[in-house]
Write an enzyme that holds these catalytic residues in place. Structure first.
Site, short mmCIF file in Angstrom:
data_model
loop_
_atom_site.label_atom_id
_atom_site.label_comp_id
_atom_site.label_asym_id
_atom_site.label_seq_id
_atom_site.Cartn_x
_atom_site.Cartn_y
_atom_site.Cartn_z
CG HIS A 127 7.77 8.31 -5.64
ND1 HIS A 127 8.05 7.03 -6.08
CD2 HIS A 127 6.53 8.25 -5.08
CE1 HIS A 127 7.00 6.24 -5.78
NE2 HIS A 127 6.09 6.96 -5.18
CG ASP A 164 4.60 3.96 -0.49
OD1 ASP A 164 4.09 4.83 0.20
OD2 ASP A 164 4.33 3.78 -1.70
CG HIS A 166 3.18 3.97 -5.17
ND1 HIS A 166 2.43 4.47 -4.11
CD2 HIS A 166 2.32 3.74 -6.18
CE1 HIS A 166 1.16 4.55 -4.49
NE2 HIS A 166 1.07 4.12 -5.74
CG ASP A 253 0.83 3.55 -0.54
OD1 ASP A 253 1.59 2.71 -0.01
OD2 ASP A 253 1.25 4.52 -1.20
ZN ZN Z 1 2.93 5.09 -2.15
#
Ligand code: ZN
Length: 316
Positions: A127, A164, A166, A253
């Site tokens: 991120h 991931d 996200h 995740d």
């Molecule tokens: Zn994540």
């Protein structure tokens, strides 16, 4: 005899995110005991966990940002840019260690000392934007490694597969105009899951158009849905690109037990996804794969999924 490198270091616990933070040092502690119990550590070659030269990080992040991270840690600030990105006095140094481990892993794979590697580092990186921290991430570990492969080893085609849950906004933005890096992300749909980017329409810009592939997954997507997306979109895109090196942003995740996202993968999902990546690498990049830990916040699910991922890397 094929070998897999493993980056682990007790110093990663010194990046202290404080009480109640999901991205906590217990993640790596649990991983360490699970890998030990499974007898996996002694089967791997050690990766050197050494601080990267901040100059290398400047390929991805502005100097002012890097210095702001350094100063914020030094001054004992509780977080940088967003309360999500908690820091402690040692976090700057530890973030440099995380990048350094990934760089050493790529060096060892490129020079043929090892075939592939898994880097169990924190803080995570995908991120982190050019000049701002987001989502627990300080420096973008995989983006610095991809730049290093292009700069140092003159590679022309580096693939980053980010599973991931996200979307890896920072990694996408680092390379969205760069056709030398194919960024592929499969993640929870931006309408439902942080950070709210990663729509199918984000495909890269300018010369990088067509070198970003986003596969947003609806809430409750499961193993079968992921299998379809790998078979129909991700693997064909990788084969078309024919990467010379594959980097995995390995977050765990999307597991059904993970508290941070509404996806429903099984532990076994991470086994077949690893196998598919290794098959791509065998076809195009002489098996060269470096996998880097991103998220994964349910300790048992993280441990089981990571053990399976590493077993598959060892079997490559
Ligand atoms: Zn994540």
């Amino acid at each position: 005899m094929p070998t897999t490198g493993l980056a682990q270091d007790h110093r990663f616990q010194y990046h202290d995110t404080g009480p109640g933070h999901p991205e906590r040092s217990e993640r790596l502690e649990r991983l360490d005991s699970a890998l030990q119990e499974a007898g996996l550590i002694e089967r791997c070659a050690p990766i050197n966990v050494i601080e990267v030269d901040p100059g290398l990080v400047q390929e991805v992040h502005e100097f002012d940002y890097i210095d702001r991270v350094r100063l914020s840690c030094q001054q004992g600030m509780p977080f940088i840019d967003t309360p999500d990105s908690a820091i402690s006095p040692d976090s700057y140094r530890i973030a440099l260690l995380a990048v350094g481990a990934v760089i050493d892993a790529t060096n060892q794979v490129m020079t043929g000392q090892i075939d592939n590697a898994l880097c169990l580092v924190r803080p995570p990186g995908h991120h982190a934007e050019r000049a701002v921290s987001m989502g627990f991430c300080l420096f973008n570990n995989v983006a610095v490694a991809a730049h290093h492969l292009i700069r140092q080893f003159r590679l022309q085609r580096v693939a980053i597969l980010d599973w991931d849950v996200h979307h890896g906004n920072g990694t996408q933005h680092a390379f969205d105009a760069d056709p030398r890096v194919l960024y592929i992300s499969v993640h929870g749909h931006p309408r439902a899951v942080y950070p709210g980017t990663g729509y199918e329409t984000e495909v890269g810009v300018g010369p990088g158009e067509g070198f970003t592939l986003n596969c947003p997954m609806k809430p409750a997507s499961d193993d079968a849905d992921y299998h379809n997306v790998f078979q129909d979109q991700i693997i064909p895109a990788l084969d078309k690109f024919a990467p010379e090196f594959v980097i995995v942003s390995a977050g765990f995740d999307a597991h059904k037990l993970d508290p941070l996202a509404p996806l429903e993968l099984e532990t076994e999902s991470f086994g077949w996804m690893t196998e598919m990546v290794l098959d791509v690498a065998r076809r195009h990049s002489e098996g060269r794969v470096v996998s880097v830990l991103e998220g994964g916040y349910h300790l048992d699910a993280l441990a089981a999924s990571t053990c399976l991922h590493l077993e598959r890397l060892l079997e490559a």
